[in-house]
Design a protein around this motif. Structure first.
Motif, PDB file in Angstrom:
ATOM      1  N   ILE A  97      18.139 -10.243  -5.383  1.00  0.00           N
ATOM      2  CA  ILE A  97      16.241 -10.314  -4.877  1.00  0.00           C
ATOM      3  C   ILE A  97      15.699 -10.141  -6.171  1.00  0.00           C
ATOM      4  O   ILE A  97      15.587  -9.155  -7.307  1.00  0.00           O
ATOM      5  N   VAL A  98      14.273  -9.931  -6.239  1.00  0.00           N
ATOM      6  CA  VAL A  98      13.860 -10.441  -7.492  1.00  0.00           C
ATOM      7  C   VAL A  98      12.152  -9.558  -6.742  1.00  0.00           C
ATOM      8  O   VAL A  98      12.238 -10.116  -5.447  1.00  0.00           O
ATOM      9  N   ILE A  99      12.054  -8.387  -7.413  1.00  0.00           N
ATOM     10  CA  ILE A  99      11.130  -7.883  -7.571  1.00  0.00           C
ATOM     11  C   ILE A  99       9.928  -7.780  -8.809  1.00  0.00           C
ATOM     12  O   ILE A  99      10.310  -8.127 -10.007  1.00  0.00           O
ATOM     13  N   ASP A 100       8.554  -7.795  -7.840  1.00  0.00           N
ATOM     14  CA  ASP A 100       7.381  -7.974  -9.042  1.00  0.00           C
ATOM     15  C   ASP A 100       6.752  -7.077  -8.360  1.00  0.00           C
ATOM     16  O   ASP A 100       5.988  -7.172  -7.339  1.00  0.00           O
ATOM     17  N   ALA A 101       6.509  -6.035  -9.659  1.00  0.00           N
ATOM     18  CA  ALA A 101       5.632  -4.821  -8.834  1.00  0.00           C
ATOM     19  C   ALA A 101       5.033  -4.432 -10.157  1.00  0.00           C
ATOM     20  O   ALA A 101       5.126  -4.371 -11.330  1.00  0.00           O
ATOM     21  N   ARG A 102       3.177  -3.871  -9.891  1.00  0.00           N
ATOM     22  CA  ARG A 102       2.174  -3.138 -10.877  1.00  0.00           C
ATOM     23  C   ARG A 102       2.244  -1.789 -10.497  1.00  0.00           C
ATOM     24  O   ARG A 102       1.817  -1.923  -9.131  1.00  0.00           O
ATOM     25  N   THR A 123       8.901  -7.137 -13.110  1.00  0.00           N
ATOM     26  CA  THR A 123       9.641  -9.011 -13.488  1.00  0.00           C
ATOM     27  C   THR A 123      11.212  -8.519 -13.044  1.00  0.00           C
ATOM     28  O   THR A 123      11.483  -9.262 -14.291  1.00  0.00           O
ATOM     29  N   VAL A 124      11.674  -7.709 -12.266  1.00  0.00           N
ATOM     30  CA  VAL A 124      13.258  -7.758 -12.072  1.00  0.00           C
ATOM     31  C   VAL A 124      14.153  -8.572 -11.350  1.00  0.00           C
ATOM     32  O   VAL A 124      14.013  -8.479 -10.305  1.00  0.00           O
ATOM     33  N   ALA A 125      15.246  -8.728 -12.126  1.00  0.00           N
ATOM     34  CA  ALA A 125      16.211  -9.617 -10.895  1.00  0.00           C
ATOM     35  C   ALA A 125      17.133  -8.458 -10.926  1.00  0.00           C
ATOM     36  O   ALA A 125      18.337  -7.778 -11.571  1.00  0.00           O
ATOM     37  N   LEU A 126      17.195  -8.014  -9.195  1.00  0.00           N
ATOM     38  CA  LEU A 126      18.241  -6.667  -9.098  1.00  0.00           C
ATOM     39  C   LEU A 126      19.193  -7.228  -8.286  1.00  0.00           C
ATOM     40  O   LEU A 126      19.657  -8.687  -7.476  1.00  0.00           O
ATOM     41  N   PRO A 127      20.515  -7.216  -8.600  1.00  0.00           N
ATOM     42  CA  PRO A 127      21.616  -7.537  -8.243  1.00  0.00           C
ATOM     43  C   PRO A 127      21.808  -7.175  -6.737  1.00  0.00           C
ATOM     44  O   PRO A 127      20.756  -6.819  -5.871  1.00  0.00           O
ATOM     45  N   GLU A 179       0.318  -1.005  -7.105  1.00  0.00           N
ATOM     46  CA  GLU A 179      -1.120  -2.160  -6.980  1.00  0.00           C
ATOM     47  C   GLU A 179      -0.693  -3.427  -6.438  1.00  0.00           C
ATOM     48  O   GLU A 179      -1.592  -3.470  -5.677  1.00  0.00           O
ATOM     49  N   HIS A 180       0.526  -3.550  -6.479  1.00  0.00           N
ATOM     50  CA  HIS A 180       0.919  -4.843  -6.915  1.00  0.00           C
ATOM     51  C   HIS A 180       2.696  -4.950  -6.150  1.00  0.00           C
ATOM     52  O   HIS A 180       3.259  -3.987  -6.860  1.00  0.00           O
ATOM     53  N   LEU A 181       3.071  -5.655  -5.486  1.00  0.00           N
ATOM     54  CA  LEU A 181       4.652  -5.533  -4.792  1.00  0.00           C
ATOM     55  C   LEU A 181       4.999  -6.657  -4.022  1.00  0.00           C
ATOM     56  O   LEU A 181       4.660  -6.960  -3.186  1.00  0.00           O
ATOM     57  N   GLU A 182       6.082  -8.098  -4.318  1.00  0.00           N
ATOM     58  CA  GLU A 182       6.003  -8.046  -4.181  1.00  0.00           C
ATOM     59  C   GLU A 182       8.053  -8.824  -4.539  1.00  0.00           C
ATOM     60  O   GLU A 182       8.309  -9.191  -5.106  1.00  0.00           O
ATOM     61  N   PHE A 183       8.373  -9.310  -3.510  1.00  0.00           N
ATOM     62  CA  PHE A 183       9.869  -9.543  -3.376  1.00  0.00           C
ATOM     63  C   PHE A 183       9.953 -11.315  -3.094  1.00  0.00           C
ATOM     64  O   PHE A 183       9.388 -11.688  -2.658  1.00  0.00           O
ATOM     65  N   GLY A 184      10.920 -11.272  -4.338  1.00  0.00           N
ATOM     66  CA  GLY A 184      11.321 -13.049  -4.145  1.00  0.00           C
ATOM     67  C   GLY A 184      13.093 -13.091  -3.738  1.00  0.00           C
ATOM     68  O   GLY A 184      14.039 -12.550  -3.825  1.00  0.00           O
TER      69      GLY A 184
END
Length: 185
Positions: A97-102, A123-127, A179-184
């Motif tokens: 899963i990819v997490i994009d967070a500020r 923006t980090v790709a988590l295993p 402030e911002h959180l999105e998963f992909g």
């Protein structure tokens, strides 16, 4: 609003192959079909059974804002369960899963290191094993605080420690002021 739980749900919803029903009548008909009757839908949405019947027959077309939000949430929660399960399984076993967070991030480390919290945009790709932990905790009813802890642990391992190649003495990562959180997926 649960930021982490909703973020995971939105990531899974991007895998849907068909759009969920949009009109109030179509959403009510879908819920009636899923739950097996108007009484169950009425109890779930906290409205009268007669009101549900009127939505099903398209006698009422525009719900109140609070009812519209509950209706949308309940339909999205039940829409395409097999596609949802496959997307979660794929993320938990192969793609991650990819997490994009500020957010404000810092860490607890030995004396002498620069552990000052600061706003970071990552923006980090988590295993896959981290995705599996997040989805398992969500399915078991974990709250946002627990999902936040799991995400912080994952960021500690993947971003701050780079899979064990650096900063081995980090004890804890603080993940606050989001402030911002999105998963992909």
């Amino acid at each position: 609003m649960t930021m982490f739980g909703d973020g995971l749900d939105q990531a899974v919803q991007k895998a849907f192959t068909r759009p969920a029903p949009k009109s109030a009548g179509a959403r009510m008909r879908y819920l009636v079909k899923q739950l097996g009757g108007t009484r169950a839908v009425a109890q779930m949405l906290r409205i009268s059974q007669r009101t549900v019947e009127r939505y099903v027959k398209d006698q009422i077309k525009k719900p109140r804002p609070d009812l519209a939000a509950r209706l949308e949430r309940e339909v999205n929660k039940r829409w395409q369960p097999q596609i949802r399960a496959k997307a979660r399984e794929k993320a938990a076993t192969t793609t991650g899963i990819v997490i994009d967070a500020r957010a404000r991030m810092g860490y607890t480390a030995p004396i002498g290191s620069t552990d000052q919290d600061r706003i970071r945009h990552l923006t980090v790709a988590l295993p896959p094993h981290h995705a599996a932990r997040l989805f398992d905790a969500q399915e078991q009813g974990a709250g946002d605080d627990r999902l936040k802890e799991i995400t912080a642990e994952a960021l500690k391992e993947v971003y701050f420690q780079d899979g064990g190649r650096r900063a081995g003495s980090l004890e804890e990562v603080r993940f606050t002021d989001i402030e911002h959180l999105e998963f992909g997926l």
